[in-house]
Design an enzyme around this catalytic site. Structure first.
Site, mmCIF file in Angstrom:
data_model
loop_
_atom_site.group_PDB
_atom_site.id
_atom_site.type_symbol
_atom_site.label_atom_id
_atom_site.label_comp_id
_atom_site.label_asym_id
_atom_site.label_seq_id
_atom_site.Cartn_x
_atom_site.Cartn_y
_atom_site.Cartn_z
ATOM 1 N N GLU A 356 -4.138 -15.906 5.059
ATOM 2 C CA GLU A 356 -5.301 -16.768 4.843
ATOM 3 C C GLU A 356 -4.868 -18.091 4.220
ATOM 4 O O GLU A 356 -5.481 -19.128 4.471
ATOM 5 C CB GLU A 356 -6.336 -16.070 3.961
ATOM 6 C CG GLU A 356 -7.700 -16.751 3.968
ATOM 7 C CD GLU A 356 -8.780 -15.908 3.331
ATOM 8 O OE1 GLU A 356 -9.614 -15.348 4.074
ATOM 9 O OE2 GLU A 356 -8.796 -15.814 2.083
ATOM 10 N N HIS A 387 8.257 7.146 9.482
ATOM 11 C CA HIS A 387 7.873 8.039 10.577
ATOM 12 C C HIS A 387 6.804 7.403 11.463
ATOM 13 O O HIS A 387 6.117 8.105 12.209
ATOM 14 C CB HIS A 387 7.397 9.371 10.008
ATOM 15 C CG HIS A 387 8.479 10.103 9.272
ATOM 16 N ND1 HIS A 387 9.362 10.962 9.900
ATOM 17 C CD2 HIS A 387 8.849 10.073 7.971
ATOM 18 C CE1 HIS A 387 10.215 11.441 9.014
ATOM 19 N NE2 HIS A 387 9.932 10.918 7.835
ATOM 20 N N LYS A 515 -18.345 -16.616 11.007
ATOM 21 C CA LYS A 515 -19.524 -16.339 10.177
ATOM 22 C C LYS A 515 -20.746 -17.078 10.706
ATOM 23 O O LYS A 515 -21.853 -16.528 10.755
ATOM 24 C CB LYS A 515 -19.240 -16.740 8.726
ATOM 25 C CG LYS A 515 -18.283 -15.812 8.003
ATOM 26 C CD LYS A 515 -17.687 -16.427 6.765
ATOM 27 C CE LYS A 515 -18.714 -16.789 5.726
ATOM 28 N NZ LYS A 515 -18.078 -17.288 4.482
#
Length: 555
Positions: A356, A387, A515
């Protein structure tokens, strides 16, 4: 103001490019063979922590040239600007002063000639008084029962930072006190979190500076409704809800006592705000004294960052080595691999802090950036990652520089668990660096009785080319001070990278467009009308959603 220099046009960048051509094929294992003191020279000690950068594809000349680049792009001057409160967040006209939140020295920090420290200390004292009541068990709810559960409702920096720290420092929590974090506007998140909780013993912390953040206030309203279904009287809200906000009118309208509103400032970016009142959930959970220790760790690293020459400056060295890989080797990602379960949210926290901050394509001159900026940051705690994705780290076509973090002492000593964990950490870093060549693999396979065609067929698949770089950060134990120092170290690394890349690290305009479009789409979902106001794909998705929902409702 920060310098506005295209780094790729600097003489030091050009020298680094020529240097890269000469060292790009150097084998790290050979560098260790040539220099028995390489670890000693290329590891840096800080308090209870050692940062080893010796397993990197660098020479002394590489580091010297990288420091030349830091000087030419104004890193030292930028550090001074940040600490003295200059408005280096130019696109928003703000200072960048998360360092003031953990300034434990008796020195002023000025913004426009005004010392912000009295305000910082005032909020810290308010936090101390409130969190001490919660941590000690003195804070009770409407039924006079002790608070047992804290629910922090926020998003982004109001969630990731506190959640990461609370998880990491859980060994310091009071027995019988639990903390929960709700961020996602998906109703499942808050519903599942509240299951099993008792309204009479639950405290909600609503973290929203404006008290209008859509996701946070949607969750806050649902939390309030859930609470009132159990408590009944709206007057009880004041005992169970507190706000981290600056919007007093909205806070009071929600039913929260203004005395339980904790403020912070526009010079604190969300992803750097855990040191502020945003950390209230942490202070309540681990106690204010331990929260103060977290601040102390950050403050100590701030002093190191501000006062140490570039060549010995840990955040600067880490930043410049990362730039070496991002911009010269073209390695686009970095893995953060904590070998401490308490740090399970640390990769996600750094992902936000880095991506960000530096995920920008416009430079400080307003031009498109012609060089790479933020790497993609990702990771998982060890040994889980071994793994899952370590196969790619060892033998994949993309080389991923790694940061390993590991404590010498566990908070939960149990048999050989910790020694096995540490052995895996050090082994992975060694394997990435050394690899395993054809001769060694041949000897190993021959010793197991394999030869001829089968050996020749399997040999290429068992070779590890190695020469894959990593940093290893060893710390004594994951204490509040150590965690504070580690967080601040990475914050400053990110800052230095942004300075060199000629971008603004403290805005996040890329978050805004989605947004705004969501606000447009939201009311369009309320009816059954066909939507045609967007592009073909978005229209199609909205209309498919409406059809599916309609069929579900009818069934």
């Amino acid at each position: 103001m920060l310098k506005k220099i295209d780094p790729a046009q600097t003489e030091s960048w050009k020298r680094l490019g020529r240097h890269y051509d000469g060292v790009k094929d150097l084998a790290m294992d050979d560098l260790f063979q040539q220099d028995p003191d390489r670890f000693k020279r290329l590891s840096m000690a800080f308090k209870d922590m050692v940062v080893d950068v010796s397993k990197n594809r660098i020479t002394d000349k590489t580091l010297a040239l990288l420091m030349d680049l830091a000087r030419e792009t104004g890193v030292k001057e930028a550090i001074a600007m940040m600490f003295r409160g200059d408005r280096i967040n130019e696109t928003e006209g703000r200072s960048v002063l998360h360092v003031a939140l953990r300034n434990l020295a008796d020195t002023p920090v000025l913004v426009d000639g005004k010392d912000v420290m009295p305000g910082v200390r005032g909020v810290l004292e308010q936090m101390r008084l409130f969190s001490t009541r919660v941590y000690s068990g003195q804070q009770t709810g409407y039924s006079n029962r002790t608070i047992t559960d804290i629910v922090n409702i926020g998003i982004g920096g109001s969630d990731l930072g506190p959640k990461m720290v609370a998880t990491a420092l859980a060994p310091y929590a009071r027995k019988g006190l639990n903390v929960h974090f709700v961020s996602n506007v998906d109703g499942t998140h808050i519903v599942e979190t509240l299951k099993g909780l008792d309204p009479a013993t639950t405290l909600f912390i609503i973290a929203s500076k404006t008290f209008t953040t859509q996701e946070t206030m949607t969750n806050a309203a649902s939390a309030r409704q859930w609470f009132l279904e159990g408590a009944g009287d709206p007057g009880h809200v004041a005992q169970h809800f507190v706000a981290i906000s600056t919007n007093a009118a909205a806070v009071e309208a929600f039913g929260i006592d203004r005395d339980n509103m904790f403020g912070f400032w526009d010079w604190v970016g969300g992803r750097y705000s855990l040191w502020s009142a945003i950390g209230l959930s942490v202070a309540c959970y681990i106690g204010f004294d331990n929260f103060k220790r977290l601040l102390k760790g950050g403050f100590d690293m701030d002093c190191h960052f501000r006062d140490t020459p570039l060549e010995q400056n840990i955040p600067v060295v880490l930043a410049m080595i990362s730039i070496w890989y991002v911009n010269f080797f073209n390695f686009p990602t970095e893995a953060v691999l904590p070998y401490d379960q308490g740090l399970e949210y640390f990769p996600a926290y750094l992902q936000q802090a880095c991506m960000e901050s530096n995920g920008k394509s416009t430079d400080r001159n307003g031009n498109l950036v012609a060089h790479a900026t933020s790497p993609i940051v990702w990771g998982e705690p060890g040994t889980n990652g071994q793994h899952a994705f370590y196969q790619l780290l060892h033998q994949g076509t993309q080389i991923v520089p790694c940061d390993f973090l590991v404590p010498a002492i566990s908070h939960n000593p149990l048999g050989d668990h910790h020694a096995l964990l540490v052995a895996n950490c050090f082994a992975q870093a060694e394997a990435l660096m050394k690899g395993r060549g054809e001769q060694e693999v041949t000897r190993e396979m021959t010793a197991k009785g394999m030869d001829g065609e089968k050996l020749g067929r399997l040999l290429p698949h068992r070779v590890f080319h190695g020469n894959r770089p990593s940093n290893t950060i060893v710390f004594k134990q994951l204490t509040p001070e150590v965690l504070g120092a580690i967080i601040a170290m990475y914050e400053h690394k990110i800052f230095v990278q942004g300075v060199v890349w000629n971008i603004f690290s403290f805005d996040q305009w890329g978050v805004e467009l989605g947004k705004a479009l969501a606000s447009q789409i939201f009311p369009e979902l309320a009816d059954h009308e066909t939507v045609v106001t967007h592009d073909g794909s978005t229209n199609g998705l909205i209309n498919v959603f409406k059809q599916m929902r309609s069929k579900t409702c009818r069934s």
